[in-house]
Design a protein around this motif. Structure first.
Motif, PDB file in Angstrom:
ATOM      1  N   VAL A  45     -28.539  21.817  75.452  1.00  0.00           N
ATOM      2  CA  VAL A  45     -29.515  21.516  76.441  1.00  0.00           C
ATOM      3  C   VAL A  45     -30.335  20.604  76.154  1.00  0.00           C
ATOM      4  O   VAL A  45     -30.721  20.748  74.714  1.00  0.00           O
ATOM      5  CB  VAL A  45     -29.972  23.154  76.546  1.00  0.00           C
ATOM      6  CG1 VAL A  45     -31.343  22.851  77.457  1.00  0.00           C
ATOM      7  CG2 VAL A  45     -29.053  24.114  77.203  1.00  0.00           C
ATOM      8  N   LYS A  46     -30.959  19.770  76.823  1.00  0.00           N
ATOM      9  CA  LYS A  46     -31.762  18.608  76.273  1.00  0.00           C
ATOM     10  C   LYS A  46     -33.153  19.478  76.450  1.00  0.00           C
ATOM     11  O   LYS A  46     -33.448  19.804  77.711  1.00  0.00           O
ATOM     12  CB  LYS A  46     -31.525  17.506  77.368  1.00  0.00           C
ATOM     13  CG  LYS A  46     -31.948  16.182  77.071  1.00  0.00           C
ATOM     14  CD  LYS A  46     -31.370  15.271  77.566  1.00  0.00           C
ATOM     15  CE  LYS A  46     -31.826  13.793  77.641  1.00  0.00           C
ATOM     16  NZ  LYS A  46     -31.109  12.877  78.600  1.00  0.00           N
ATOM     17  N   PRO A  47     -33.877  18.991  75.454  1.00  0.00           N
ATOM     18  CA  PRO A  47     -35.308  19.380  75.384  1.00  0.00           C
ATOM     19  C   PRO A  47     -36.207  18.732  76.595  1.00  0.00           C
ATOM     20  O   PRO A  47     -36.267  17.560  76.103  1.00  0.00           O
ATOM     21  CB  PRO A  47     -35.730  19.369  74.032  1.00  0.00           C
ATOM     22  CG  PRO A  47     -34.800  18.014  73.530  1.00  0.00           C
ATOM     23  CD  PRO A  47     -33.578  18.377  74.121  1.00  0.00           C
ATOM     24  N   ARG A  48     -36.933  19.524  77.160  1.00  0.00           N
ATOM     25  CA  ARG A  48     -37.846  18.941  78.077  1.00  0.00           C
ATOM     26  C   ARG A  48     -39.186  18.929  77.479  1.00  0.00           C
ATOM     27  O   ARG A  48     -39.720  19.586  76.585  1.00  0.00           O
ATOM     28  CB  ARG A  48     -37.762  19.696  79.229  1.00  0.00           C
ATOM     29  CG  ARG A  48     -36.584  19.740  80.083  1.00  0.00           C
ATOM     30  CD  ARG A  48     -36.223  18.505  80.626  1.00  0.00           C
ATOM     31  NE  ARG A  48     -35.039  18.597  81.560  1.00  0.00           N
ATOM     32  CZ  ARG A  48     -33.876  18.489  81.471  1.00  0.00           C
ATOM     33  NH1 ARG A  48     -33.445  18.638  80.268  1.00  0.00           N
ATOM     34  NH2 ARG A  48     -32.923  18.245  82.445  1.00  0.00           N
ATOM     35  N   TRP A  79     -38.090  10.093  73.365  1.00  0.00           N
ATOM     36  CA  TRP A  79     -38.454   9.823  74.728  1.00  0.00           C
ATOM     37  C   TRP A  79     -39.245   8.736  75.092  1.00  0.00           C
ATOM     38  O   TRP A  79     -38.951   8.020  76.158  1.00  0.00           O
ATOM     39  CB  TRP A  79     -39.129  11.302  75.368  1.00  0.00           C
ATOM     40  CG  TRP A  79     -39.711  11.543  76.827  1.00  0.00           C
ATOM     41  CD1 TRP A  79     -38.545  11.570  77.232  1.00  0.00           C
ATOM     42  CD2 TRP A  79     -40.903  11.077  77.431  1.00  0.00           C
ATOM     43  NE1 TRP A  79     -39.490  11.663  78.820  1.00  0.00           N
ATOM     44  CE2 TRP A  79     -40.617  11.308  78.687  1.00  0.00           C
ATOM     45  CE3 TRP A  79     -42.208  10.803  77.022  1.00  0.00           C
ATOM     46  CZ2 TRP A  79     -41.620  11.005  79.848  1.00  0.00           C
ATOM     47  CZ3 TRP A  79     -43.226  10.736  77.814  1.00  0.00           C
ATOM     48  CH2 TRP A  79     -42.973  10.815  79.262  1.00  0.00           C
ATOM     49  N   THR A  80     -40.277   8.351  74.437  1.00  0.00           N
ATOM     50  CA  THR A  80     -41.065   7.205  74.729  1.00  0.00           C
ATOM     51  C   THR A  80     -40.291   5.972  74.856  1.00  0.00           C
ATOM     52  O   THR A  80     -40.342   5.129  75.709  1.00  0.00           O
ATOM     53  CB  THR A  80     -42.240   7.067  74.125  1.00  0.00           C
ATOM     54  OG1 THR A  80     -41.906   7.092  72.636  1.00  0.00           O
ATOM     55  CG2 THR A  80     -43.441   8.034  74.053  1.00  0.00           C
ATOM     56  N   ASP A 128     -41.546  13.448  71.165  1.00  0.00           N
ATOM     57  CA  ASP A 128     -40.535  12.322  70.616  1.00  0.00           C
ATOM     58  C   ASP A 128     -39.773  12.750  69.423  1.00  0.00           C
ATOM     59  O   ASP A 128     -38.500  12.337  69.185  1.00  0.00           O
ATOM     60  CB  ASP A 128     -41.432  10.954  70.185  1.00  0.00           C
ATOM     61  CG  ASP A 128     -41.481   9.921  71.486  1.00  0.00           C
ATOM     62  OD1 ASP A 128     -40.723  10.155  72.087  1.00  0.00           O
ATOM     63  OD2 ASP A 128     -42.450   9.019  70.977  1.00  0.00           O
ATOM     64  N   GLN A 129     -40.432  13.315  68.523  1.00  0.00           N
ATOM     65  CA  GLN A 129     -39.750  14.022  67.136  1.00  0.00           C
ATOM     66  C   GLN A 129     -38.419  15.080  67.672  1.00  0.00           C
ATOM     67  O   GLN A 129     -37.496  14.909  67.286  1.00  0.00           O
ATOM     68  CB  GLN A 129     -40.803  14.740  66.378  1.00  0.00           C
ATOM     69  CG  GLN A 129     -41.834  13.905  65.907  1.00  0.00           C
ATOM     70  CD  GLN A 129     -41.178  12.933  64.591  1.00  0.00           C
ATOM     71  OE1 GLN A 129     -40.357  13.481  64.190  1.00  0.00           O
ATOM     72  NE2 GLN A 129     -41.525  11.963  64.586  1.00  0.00           N
ATOM     73  N   ALA A 164     -50.893  13.524  70.691  1.00  0.00           N
ATOM     74  CA  ALA A 164     -50.161  14.353  69.555  1.00  0.00           C
ATOM     75  C   ALA A 164     -48.814  15.211  70.006  1.00  0.00           C
ATOM     76  O   ALA A 164     -47.992  15.141  69.461  1.00  0.00           O
ATOM     77  CB  ALA A 164     -51.246  15.288  68.916  1.00  0.00           C
ATOM     78  N   SER A 165     -49.123  15.627  71.257  1.00  0.00           N
ATOM     79  CA  SER A 165     -48.122  16.648  71.800  1.00  0.00           C
ATOM     80  C   SER A 165     -46.937  15.428  72.208  1.00  0.00           C
ATOM     81  O   SER A 165     -45.787  15.862  72.211  1.00  0.00           O
ATOM     82  CB  SER A 165     -48.578  17.011  73.206  1.00  0.00           C
ATOM     83  OG  SER A 165     -49.527  18.134  72.861  1.00  0.00           O
ATOM     84  N   ILE A 166     -47.438  14.457  72.852  1.00  0.00           N
ATOM     85  CA  ILE A 166     -46.146  13.543  73.147  1.00  0.00           C
ATOM     86  C   ILE A 166     -45.489  12.973  72.020  1.00  0.00           C
ATOM     87  O   ILE A 166     -44.255  12.770  71.900  1.00  0.00           O
ATOM     88  CB  ILE A 166     -46.751  12.227  73.969  1.00  0.00           C
ATOM     89  CG1 ILE A 166     -47.661  12.685  75.265  1.00  0.00           C
ATOM     90  CG2 ILE A 166     -45.719  11.259  74.384  1.00  0.00           C
ATOM     91  CD1 ILE A 166     -46.739  13.097  76.316  1.00  0.00           C
TER      92      ILE A 166
END
Lengths: 244, 244
Positions: free
Chosen positions: A170-173, A216-217, A197-198, A191-193
Protein backbone atom coordinates in the motif's frame (compact mmCIF):
# COMPACT_ATOMS: atom_id res chain seq x y z
CA UNK A 1 -12.19 -2.38 11.43
CA UNK A 2 -15.21 -3.07 9.21
CA UNK A 3 -14.92 -4.33 5.65
CA UNK A 4 -15.53 -0.93 4.05
CA UNK A 5 -12.71 0.66 6.00
CA UNK A 6 -10.47 -2.34 5.39
CA UNK A 7 -11.05 -2.33 1.63
CA UNK A 8 -10.21 1.38 1.45
CA UNK A 9 -7.11 1.06 3.58
CA UNK A 10 -5.74 -1.82 1.54
CA UNK A 11 -6.30 -0.14 -1.81
CA UNK A 12 -3.39 -0.33 -4.20
CA UNK A 13 -3.32 -0.08 -7.98
CA UNK A 14 -3.30 -3.52 -9.58
CA UNK A 15 -1.81 -3.81 -13.06
CA UNK A 16 -1.11 -7.55 -13.22
CA UNK A 17 -4.00 -9.95 -13.37
CA UNK A 18 -4.55 -13.70 -13.36
CA UNK A 19 -6.22 -15.38 -16.31
CA UNK A 20 -9.42 -15.74 -14.32
CA UNK A 21 -12.33 -13.99 -16.00
CA UNK A 22 -14.87 -11.99 -14.04
CA UNK A 23 -18.31 -13.61 -13.99
CA UNK A 24 -21.08 -11.56 -15.57
CA UNK A 25 -22.97 -11.90 -12.30
CA UNK A 26 -20.10 -10.30 -10.40
CA UNK A 27 -19.92 -7.43 -12.91
CA UNK A 28 -23.63 -6.82 -12.45
CA UNK A 29 -23.28 -6.78 -8.66
CA UNK A 30 -20.43 -4.26 -8.89
CA UNK A 31 -22.20 -1.88 -11.26
CA UNK A 32 -25.54 -2.13 -9.50
CA UNK A 33 -23.84 -1.05 -6.29
CA UNK A 34 -21.77 1.64 -8.01
CA UNK A 35 -24.69 3.39 -9.68
CA UNK A 36 -26.27 4.18 -6.29
CA UNK A 37 -23.60 6.83 -5.75
CA UNK A 38 -24.57 10.38 -4.89
CA UNK A 39 -25.26 12.59 -7.89
CA UNK A 40 -25.63 16.33 -8.17
CA UNK A 41 -29.30 17.30 -8.54
CA UNK A 42 -30.07 13.65 -9.36
CA UNK A 43 -28.64 14.27 -12.85
CA UNK A 44 -26.49 11.10 -13.02
CA UNK A 45 -24.35 12.70 -15.70
CA UNK A 46 -22.17 9.76 -16.65
CA UNK A 47 -21.94 6.65 -18.81
CA UNK A 48 -19.65 3.65 -18.61
CA UNK A 49 -18.40 2.02 -21.81
CA UNK A 50 -17.32 -1.58 -21.38
CA UNK A 51 -14.68 -2.42 -23.96
CA UNK A 52 -13.96 -6.09 -24.68
CA UNK A 53 -12.89 -5.92 -28.33
CA UNK A 54 -9.15 -6.76 -28.44
CA UNK A 55 -8.50 -4.39 -31.35
CA UNK A 56 -10.06 -1.45 -29.47
CA UNK A 57 -8.22 -2.41 -26.30
CA UNK A 58 -4.93 -2.49 -28.15
CA UNK A 59 -5.46 0.96 -29.65
CA UNK A 60 -6.47 2.36 -26.27
CA UNK A 61 -3.48 0.77 -24.52
CA UNK A 62 -1.17 2.39 -27.06
CA UNK A 63 -2.68 5.85 -26.95
CA UNK A 64 -2.66 5.71 -23.14
CA UNK A 65 1.11 5.40 -23.23
CA UNK A 66 1.61 1.68 -23.87
CA UNK A 67 -0.26 0.57 -20.78
CA UNK A 68 -0.27 -3.12 -21.60
CA UNK A 69 -2.67 -3.92 -18.73
CA UNK A 70 -5.42 -2.24 -20.75
CA UNK A 71 -5.11 -5.18 -23.16
CA UNK A 72 -4.47 -7.85 -20.54
CA UNK A 73 -7.08 -7.05 -17.88
CA UNK A 74 -10.25 -9.17 -17.93
CA UNK A 75 -12.49 -6.13 -17.63
CA UNK A 76 -11.99 -2.64 -19.02
CA UNK A 77 -14.30 0.33 -18.64
CA UNK A 78 -14.14 3.88 -19.93
CA UNK A 79 -15.89 6.29 -17.59
CA UNK A 80 -17.46 9.24 -19.39
CA UNK A 81 -18.96 12.48 -18.16
CA UNK A 82 -22.26 12.51 -20.04
CA UNK A 83 -24.71 15.36 -20.57
CA UNK A 84 -26.17 13.77 -23.70
CA UNK A 85 -28.78 12.02 -21.58
CA UNK A 86 -29.76 15.30 -19.93
CA UNK A 87 -30.22 16.77 -23.40
CA UNK A 88 -32.55 13.88 -24.23
CA UNK A 89 -34.46 14.38 -20.97
CA UNK A 90 -34.94 18.04 -21.86
CA UNK A 91 -36.12 17.15 -25.36
CA UNK A 92 -38.61 14.67 -23.92
CA UNK A 93 -40.00 17.60 -21.92
CA UNK A 94 -39.92 19.92 -24.97
CA UNK A 95 -37.08 21.95 -23.59
CA UNK A 96 -33.70 22.77 -24.98
CA UNK A 97 -30.82 22.10 -22.63
CA UNK A 98 -28.58 25.03 -21.84
CA UNK A 99 -25.06 23.88 -22.59
CA UNK A 100 -21.47 24.86 -22.18
CA UNK A 101 -21.34 25.98 -18.55
CA UNK A 102 -18.27 25.36 -16.42
CA UNK A 103 -20.73 24.29 -13.72
CA UNK A 104 -22.02 21.46 -15.90
CA UNK A 105 -18.48 20.35 -16.55
CA UNK A 106 -17.88 20.17 -12.79
CA UNK A 107 -21.16 18.37 -12.12
CA UNK A 108 -20.55 15.71 -14.75
CA UNK A 109 -16.88 15.23 -13.82
CA UNK A 110 -17.74 14.81 -10.14
CA UNK A 111 -20.67 12.49 -10.89
CA UNK A 112 -18.54 10.11 -12.92
CA UNK A 113 -15.76 10.11 -10.32
CA UNK A 114 -18.17 9.21 -7.51
CA UNK A 115 -19.52 6.27 -9.48
CA UNK A 116 -16.02 5.18 -10.49
CA UNK A 117 -14.79 5.15 -6.91
CA UNK A 118 -17.79 3.00 -5.97
CA UNK A 119 -16.93 0.68 -8.85
CA UNK A 120 -13.34 0.33 -7.67
CA UNK A 121 -14.35 -0.38 -4.07
CA UNK A 122 -17.17 -2.76 -4.94
CA UNK A 123 -14.76 -4.69 -7.16
CA UNK A 124 -12.08 -4.75 -4.46
CA UNK A 125 -14.60 -5.98 -1.92
CA UNK A 126 -15.17 -9.01 -4.16
CA UNK A 127 -11.48 -9.85 -4.47
CA UNK A 128 -10.74 -7.93 -7.65
CA UNK A 129 -8.18 -5.19 -8.07
CA UNK A 130 -7.68 -2.47 -10.61
CA UNK A 131 -6.16 0.75 -11.74
CA UNK A 132 -7.59 3.95 -13.15
CA UNK A 133 -6.21 4.98 -16.53
CA UNK A 134 -5.93 8.74 -16.81
CA UNK A 135 -3.66 8.07 -19.79
CA UNK A 136 -6.71 7.85 -22.05
CA UNK A 137 -6.58 11.66 -21.97
CA UNK A 138 -3.28 11.50 -23.91
CA UNK A 139 -5.29 11.27 -27.09
CA UNK A 140 -8.96 11.76 -26.31
CA UNK A 141 -9.82 12.59 -29.93
CA UNK A 142 -8.64 9.18 -31.11
CA UNK A 143 -10.36 7.53 -28.15
CA UNK A 144 -13.65 9.19 -29.11
CA UNK A 145 -13.23 7.85 -32.65
CA UNK A 146 -12.61 4.32 -31.38
CA UNK A 147 -15.60 4.42 -29.05
CA UNK A 148 -18.00 6.63 -31.07
CA UNK A 149 -18.18 9.15 -28.24
CA UNK A 150 -20.42 12.05 -29.33
CA UNK A 151 -20.68 15.68 -28.26
CA UNK A 152 -21.90 16.36 -24.73
CA UNK A 153 -19.90 13.34 -23.60
CA UNK A 154 -16.22 13.27 -22.67
CA UNK A 155 -14.09 10.32 -21.56
CA UNK A 156 -12.55 11.06 -18.16
CA UNK A 157 -10.55 7.93 -17.36
CA UNK A 158 -10.43 4.20 -17.91
CA UNK A 159 -10.53 1.42 -15.32
CA UNK A 160 -8.80 -1.96 -15.60
CA UNK A 161 -10.22 -4.66 -13.35
CA UNK A 162 -9.43 -8.31 -12.72
CA UNK A 163 -8.10 -10.74 -10.14
CA UNK A 164 -4.67 -9.59 -8.92
CA UNK A 165 -1.70 -11.80 -9.74
CA UNK A 166 0.45 -9.81 -7.34
CA UNK A 167 -0.32 -7.61 -4.40
CA UNK A 168 1.95 -4.58 -4.16
CA UNK A 169 2.52 -2.67 -0.92
CA UNK A 170 0.00 0.00 0.00
CA UNK A 171 1.40 3.39 -1.02
CA UNK A 172 1.54 5.94 1.80
CA UNK A 173 -0.71 8.95 1.36
CA UNK A 174 -0.31 12.51 2.60
CA UNK A 175 -0.91 12.50 6.36
CA UNK A 176 -4.16 13.62 7.91
CA UNK A 177 -2.71 16.80 9.41
CA UNK A 178 -1.74 17.95 5.92
CA UNK A 179 -4.95 17.25 4.05
CA UNK A 180 -7.41 18.28 6.78
CA UNK A 181 -7.64 21.95 7.67
CA UNK A 182 -9.44 23.25 10.74
CA UNK A 183 -12.05 26.02 10.36
CA UNK A 184 -10.20 27.78 7.55
CA UNK A 185 -7.76 26.91 4.80
CA UNK A 186 -4.18 27.01 6.05
CA UNK A 187 -0.97 26.55 4.13
CA UNK A 188 0.81 23.27 4.53
CA UNK A 189 3.42 22.94 7.19
CA UNK A 190 6.79 22.48 5.47
CA UNK A 191 8.02 20.05 8.11
CA UNK A 192 5.05 17.74 7.47
CA UNK A 193 5.72 17.69 3.72
CA UNK A 194 9.41 16.97 4.36
CA UNK A 195 8.48 14.14 6.72
CA UNK A 196 6.12 12.79 4.06
CA UNK A 197 8.95 12.92 1.52
CA UNK A 198 10.94 10.70 3.89
CA UNK A 199 8.01 8.29 4.19
CA UNK A 200 7.66 8.10 0.41
CA UNK A 201 11.40 7.72 -0.05
CA UNK A 202 11.35 4.71 2.29
CA UNK A 203 8.35 3.28 0.44
CA UNK A 204 10.01 3.61 -2.98
CA UNK A 205 13.31 2.21 -1.72
CA UNK A 206 11.83 -0.79 0.07
CA UNK A 207 8.96 -1.79 -2.17
CA UNK A 208 9.22 -5.26 -3.69
CA UNK A 209 8.65 -4.14 -7.27
CA UNK A 210 10.52 -1.39 -9.17
CA UNK A 211 12.42 -0.07 -6.16
CA UNK A 212 13.88 3.40 -6.76
CA UNK A 213 15.20 6.57 -5.15
CA UNK A 214 12.32 9.00 -5.16
CA UNK A 215 10.00 11.02 -2.97
CA UNK A 216 6.74 12.91 -3.25
CA UNK A 217 7.96 16.44 -4.04
CA UNK A 218 10.39 15.11 -6.65
CA UNK A 219 7.59 13.21 -8.32
CA UNK A 220 5.28 16.24 -8.38
CA UNK A 221 8.09 18.50 -9.61
CA UNK A 222 8.73 16.17 -12.56
CA UNK A 223 5.21 16.95 -13.74
CA UNK A 224 6.34 20.52 -14.44
CA UNK A 225 8.80 19.50 -17.13
CA UNK A 226 6.21 19.78 -19.84
CA UNK A 227 2.72 21.29 -20.19
CA UNK A 228 0.03 18.96 -18.92
CA UNK A 229 -2.01 17.62 -21.81
CA UNK A 230 -2.53 21.11 -23.27
CA UNK A 231 -4.79 19.62 -25.95
CA UNK A 232 -7.48 19.07 -23.30
CA UNK A 233 -8.71 22.65 -23.57
CA UNK A 234 -9.65 22.35 -27.23
CA UNK A 235 -10.80 18.78 -26.83
CA UNK A 236 -13.21 19.56 -23.99
CA UNK A 237 -14.63 22.48 -25.97
CA UNK A 238 -14.95 20.33 -29.09
CA UNK A 239 -17.26 18.07 -27.10
CA UNK A 240 -19.59 20.96 -26.34
CA UNK A 241 -18.26 21.69 -22.86
CA UNK A 242 -17.43 25.30 -23.60
CA UNK A 243 -16.49 26.11 -20.01
CA UNK A 244 -18.53 29.33 -20.09
CA UNK B 1 -23.95 -9.34 -0.19
CA UNK B 2 -20.83 -8.03 1.54
CA UNK B 3 -20.79 -4.88 3.64
CA UNK B 4 -19.23 -2.71 0.94
CA UNK B 5 -21.95 -3.58 -1.56
CA UNK B 6 -24.64 -3.23 1.10
CA UNK B 7 -23.46 0.22 2.20
CA UNK B 8 -23.47 1.42 -1.42
CA UNK B 9 -26.89 -0.02 -2.19
CA UNK B 10 -28.47 1.54 0.87
CA UNK B 11 -27.03 4.99 0.28
CA UNK B 12 -29.48 7.83 0.61
CA UNK B 13 -28.89 11.49 1.37
CA UNK B 14 -29.37 12.20 5.07
CA UNK B 15 -30.32 15.76 6.02
CA UNK B 16 -31.74 15.18 9.50
CA UNK B 17 -29.42 14.18 12.30
CA UNK B 18 -29.70 13.18 15.95
CA UNK B 19 -27.95 15.25 18.61
CA UNK B 20 -25.26 12.60 18.94
CA UNK B 21 -21.82 13.99 18.20
CA UNK B 22 -19.27 12.05 16.16
CA UNK B 23 -16.29 10.93 18.26
CA UNK B 24 -12.94 12.32 17.17
CA UNK B 25 -11.72 8.74 16.96
CA UNK B 26 -14.46 7.90 14.45
CA UNK B 27 -13.63 10.98 12.37
CA UNK B 28 -10.00 9.91 12.25
CA UNK B 29 -10.94 6.39 11.15
CA UNK B 30 -13.12 7.79 8.37
CA UNK B 31 -10.54 10.23 7.01
CA UNK B 32 -7.65 7.79 7.31
CA UNK B 33 -9.59 5.35 5.17
CA UNK B 34 -10.74 8.04 2.74
CA UNK B 35 -7.29 9.42 1.98
CA UNK B 36 -6.14 6.04 0.59
CA UNK B 37 -8.25 6.71 -2.52
CA UNK B 38 -6.73 6.53 -5.96
CA UNK B 39 -5.10 9.73 -7.14
CA UNK B 40 -3.91 10.78 -10.56
CA UNK B 41 -0.09 10.60 -10.78
CA UNK B 42 0.01 10.37 -6.97
CA UNK B 43 -0.69 14.12 -6.87
CA UNK B 44 -3.40 14.01 -4.15
CA UNK B 45 -4.69 17.36 -5.30
CA UNK B 46 -7.25 18.06 -2.59
CA UNK B 47 -7.78 19.43 0.88
CA UNK B 48 -10.65 19.02 3.31
CA UNK B 49 -11.68 21.94 5.52
CA UNK B 50 -13.54 20.94 8.65
CA UNK B 51 -15.85 23.74 9.71
CA UNK B 52 -17.20 23.73 13.27
CA UNK B 53 -17.61 27.44 13.91
CA UNK B 54 -21.37 28.15 14.15
CA UNK B 55 -21.02 31.59 12.56
CA UNK B 56 -19.21 30.17 9.52
CA UNK B 57 -21.70 27.31 9.28
CA UNK B 58 -24.59 29.76 9.32
CA UNK B 59 -23.12 31.85 6.53
CA UNK B 60 -22.39 28.76 4.46
CA UNK B 61 -25.89 27.36 5.01
CA UNK B 62 -27.36 30.64 3.80
CA UNK B 63 -25.21 31.01 0.71
CA UNK B 64 -25.86 27.36 -0.18
CA UNK B 65 -29.57 28.17 -0.48
CA UNK B 66 -30.70 28.01 3.15
CA UNK B 67 -29.64 24.43 3.67
CA UNK B 68 -30.26 24.34 7.42
CA UNK B 69 -28.59 20.94 7.78
CA UNK B 70 -25.25 22.68 7.18
CA UNK B 71 -25.78 24.33 10.57
CA UNK B 72 -27.38 21.37 12.31
CA UNK B 73 -25.13 18.49 11.26
CA UNK B 74 -22.51 17.37 13.79
CA UNK B 75 -19.76 17.33 11.19
CA UNK B 76 -19.28 19.56 8.16
CA UNK B 77 -16.50 19.40 5.61
CA UNK B 78 -15.71 21.48 2.56
CA UNK B 79 -13.88 19.46 -0.08
CA UNK B 80 -11.47 21.51 -2.14
CA UNK B 81 -9.53 20.79 -5.31
CA UNK B 82 -6.04 21.87 -4.29
CA UNK B 83 -2.99 22.54 -6.47
CA UNK B 84 -1.41 24.84 -3.87
CA UNK B 85 0.39 21.86 -2.36
CA UNK B 86 1.76 20.85 -5.77
CA UNK B 87 3.06 24.39 -6.15
CA UNK B 88 4.86 24.02 -2.81
CA UNK B 89 6.28 20.63 -3.84
CA UNK B 90 7.64 22.23 -7.01
CA UNK B 91 9.16 25.10 -5.03
CA UNK B 92 10.81 22.63 -2.67
CA UNK B 93 12.43 21.13 -5.76
CA UNK B 94 13.35 24.56 -7.16
CA UNK B 95 10.82 24.34 -9.91
CA UNK B 96 7.94 26.53 -10.87
CA UNK B 97 4.64 24.77 -11.32
CA UNK B 98 2.97 25.17 -14.67
CA UNK B 99 -0.55 26.35 -13.96
CA UNK B 100 -3.88 26.95 -15.59
CA UNK B 101 -4.34 23.78 -17.64
CA UNK B 102 -7.77 22.26 -18.11
CA UNK B 103 -6.07 18.93 -17.44
CA UNK B 104 -5.06 20.08 -13.95
CA UNK B 105 -8.61 21.17 -13.29
CA UNK B 106 -9.82 17.69 -14.22
CA UNK B 107 -7.15 15.94 -12.15
CA UNK B 108 -7.88 17.96 -9.03
CA UNK B 109 -11.66 17.74 -9.41
CA UNK B 110 -11.52 13.97 -9.87
CA UNK B 111 -9.07 13.52 -6.99
CA UNK B 112 -11.29 15.35 -4.54
CA UNK B 113 -14.39 13.46 -5.68
CA UNK B 114 -12.71 10.07 -5.20
CA UNK B 115 -11.70 10.98 -1.63
CA UNK B 116 -15.14 12.42 -0.91
CA UNK B 117 -16.91 9.27 -2.03
CA UNK B 118 -14.62 7.26 0.25
CA UNK B 119 -15.47 9.64 3.09
CA UNK B 120 -19.19 9.18 2.52
CA UNK B 121 -18.96 5.38 2.39
CA UNK B 122 -16.59 5.07 5.34
CA UNK B 123 -18.97 7.23 7.37
CA UNK B 124 -21.99 5.22 6.28
CA UNK B 125 -20.23 1.98 7.18
CA UNK B 126 -19.96 3.30 10.75
CA UNK B 127 -23.64 4.18 11.03
CA UNK B 128 -23.45 7.79 9.95
CA UNK B 129 -25.27 9.36 7.04
CA UNK B 130 -24.77 12.51 5.05
CA UNK B 131 -25.38 14.65 2.05
CA UNK B 132 -23.09 16.44 -0.38
CA UNK B 133 -23.66 20.19 -0.67
CA UNK B 134 -23.10 21.38 -4.24
CA UNK B 135 -24.95 24.52 -3.16
CA UNK B 136 -21.68 25.97 -1.84
CA UNK B 137 -21.03 26.81 -5.50
CA UNK B 138 -23.92 29.30 -5.37
CA UNK B 139 -21.52 31.87 -3.99
CA UNK B 140 -18.01 30.46 -4.06
CA UNK B 141 -16.42 33.91 -3.74
CA UNK B 142 -18.09 34.47 -0.37
CA UNK B 143 -17.25 30.93 0.69
CA UNK B 144 -13.58 31.54 -0.10
CA UNK B 145 -13.70 34.67 2.04
CA UNK B 146 -15.23 32.78 4.95
CA UNK B 147 -12.70 29.97 4.72
CA UNK B 148 -9.59 31.90 3.57
CA UNK B 149 -9.35 29.75 0.43
CA UNK B 150 -6.41 30.99 -1.68
CA UNK B 151 -5.57 30.75 -5.37
CA UNK B 152 -4.80 27.29 -6.75
CA UNK B 153 -7.58 25.94 -4.52
CA UNK B 154 -11.29 25.83 -5.27
CA UNK B 155 -14.14 24.53 -3.13
CA UNK B 156 -16.01 21.80 -5.00
CA UNK B 157 -18.73 20.74 -2.55
CA UNK B 158 -19.53 20.40 1.12
CA UNK B 159 -20.44 17.28 3.08
CA UNK B 160 -22.78 17.14 6.08
CA UNK B 161 -22.33 14.07 8.28
CA UNK B 162 -23.97 12.79 11.44
CA UNK B 163 -26.16 10.06 12.84
CA UNK B 164 -29.44 9.89 10.89
CA UNK B 165 -32.62 10.77 12.71
CA UNK B 166 -34.68 9.41 9.84
CA UNK B 167 -33.93 6.97 7.09
CA UNK B 168 -35.53 7.91 3.75
CA UNK B 169 -36.22 5.40 1.01
CA UNK B 170 -33.37 4.62 -1.38
CA UNK B 171 -33.84 6.68 -4.56
CA UNK B 172 -33.90 4.61 -7.73
CA UNK B 173 -31.01 5.26 -10.12
CA UNK B 174 -30.86 4.98 -13.91
CA UNK B 175 -30.91 1.28 -14.81
CA UNK B 176 -27.78 -0.62 -15.76
CA UNK B 177 -28.76 -0.98 -19.42
CA UNK B 178 -28.89 2.80 -19.74
CA UNK B 179 -25.63 3.73 -18.05
CA UNK B 180 -23.50 0.86 -19.35
CA UNK B 181 -22.63 0.82 -23.05
CA UNK B 182 -21.12 -2.18 -24.81
CA UNK B 183 -17.96 -1.72 -26.92
CA UNK B 184 -18.93 1.75 -28.12
CA UNK B 185 -21.02 4.67 -26.97
CA UNK B 186 -24.65 4.27 -27.97
CA UNK B 187 -27.53 6.66 -27.55
CA UNK B 188 -30.00 5.87 -24.82
CA UNK B 189 -33.01 3.84 -25.64
CA UNK B 190 -36.07 6.07 -25.29
CA UNK B 191 -38.18 3.25 -23.88
CA UNK B 192 -35.72 2.71 -21.05
CA UNK B 193 -35.77 6.38 -20.11
CA UNK B 194 -39.57 6.39 -20.19
CA UNK B 195 -39.66 3.31 -17.98
CA UNK B 196 -37.24 5.01 -15.60
CA UNK B 197 -39.53 8.05 -15.50
CA UNK B 198 -42.30 5.70 -14.34
CA UNK B 199 -40.03 4.24 -11.65
CA UNK B 200 -39.12 7.71 -10.42
CA UNK B 201 -42.72 8.84 -10.54
CA UNK B 202 -43.68 5.93 -8.29
CA UNK B 203 -40.80 6.73 -5.95
CA UNK B 204 -41.76 10.40 -5.62
CA UNK B 205 -45.45 9.57 -5.16
CA UNK B 206 -44.95 6.87 -2.54
CA UNK B 207 -42.04 8.14 -0.52
CA UNK B 208 -42.75 8.84 3.12
CA UNK B 209 -41.39 12.38 3.10
CA UNK B 210 -42.32 15.20 0.70
CA UNK B 211 -44.36 13.08 -1.68
CA UNK B 212 -44.94 14.75 -5.04
CA UNK B 213 -45.81 14.23 -8.70
CA UNK B 214 -42.53 14.18 -10.55
CA UNK B 215 -40.23 12.10 -12.67
CA UNK B 216 -36.64 12.13 -13.87
CA UNK B 217 -36.93 13.93 -17.19
CA UNK B 218 -39.13 16.64 -15.63
CA UNK B 219 -36.58 17.19 -12.93
CA UNK B 220 -33.70 17.47 -15.41
CA UNK B 221 -35.73 19.73 -17.69
CA UNK B 222 -36.38 22.13 -14.80
CA UNK B 223 -32.63 22.71 -14.65
CA UNK B 224 -32.85 24.42 -18.05
CA UNK B 225 -35.00 27.26 -16.76
CA UNK B 226 -32.00 29.36 -15.86
CA UNK B 227 -28.27 29.31 -16.64
CA UNK B 228 -26.39 26.99 -14.33
CA UNK B 229 -24.21 28.99 -11.95
CA UNK B 230 -22.75 31.09 -14.80
CA UNK B 231 -20.44 32.80 -12.29
CA UNK B 232 -18.39 29.59 -12.04
CA UNK B 233 -16.42 30.43 -15.17
CA UNK B 234 -14.97 33.64 -13.75
CA UNK B 235 -14.68 32.19 -10.29
CA UNK B 236 -12.65 29.18 -11.40
CA UNK B 237 -10.35 31.42 -13.42
CA UNK B 238 -9.99 33.83 -10.51
CA UNK B 239 -8.56 30.94 -8.51
CA UNK B 240 -5.83 30.39 -11.07
CA UNK B 241 -7.52 27.53 -12.92
CA UNK B 242 -7.44 29.24 -16.29
CA UNK B 243 -8.76 26.21 -18.15
CA UNK B 244 -6.13 26.63 -20.86
Amino acid sequence: MNKVIRVMKTHRSIRNFTEKQVDEEVITIILNAARQASTSNFIQAYSIIRVNDPASRKKIATLAGNQTWVVECPLFFVFCADLKRSELACKMQNRQMLTGYTEQFIIATVDVALVAQNTMLAAESLGLGGVFIGGIRNDPVQLCEILDIPEQVYPVFGLCLGYPSDVPEVKPRLPLEVIVKEEKYSFDDLASIKAYDQTCNKYYRERSDASREDNWTKQIARMTVEPMRPHMKDFIRSKGFDLQ
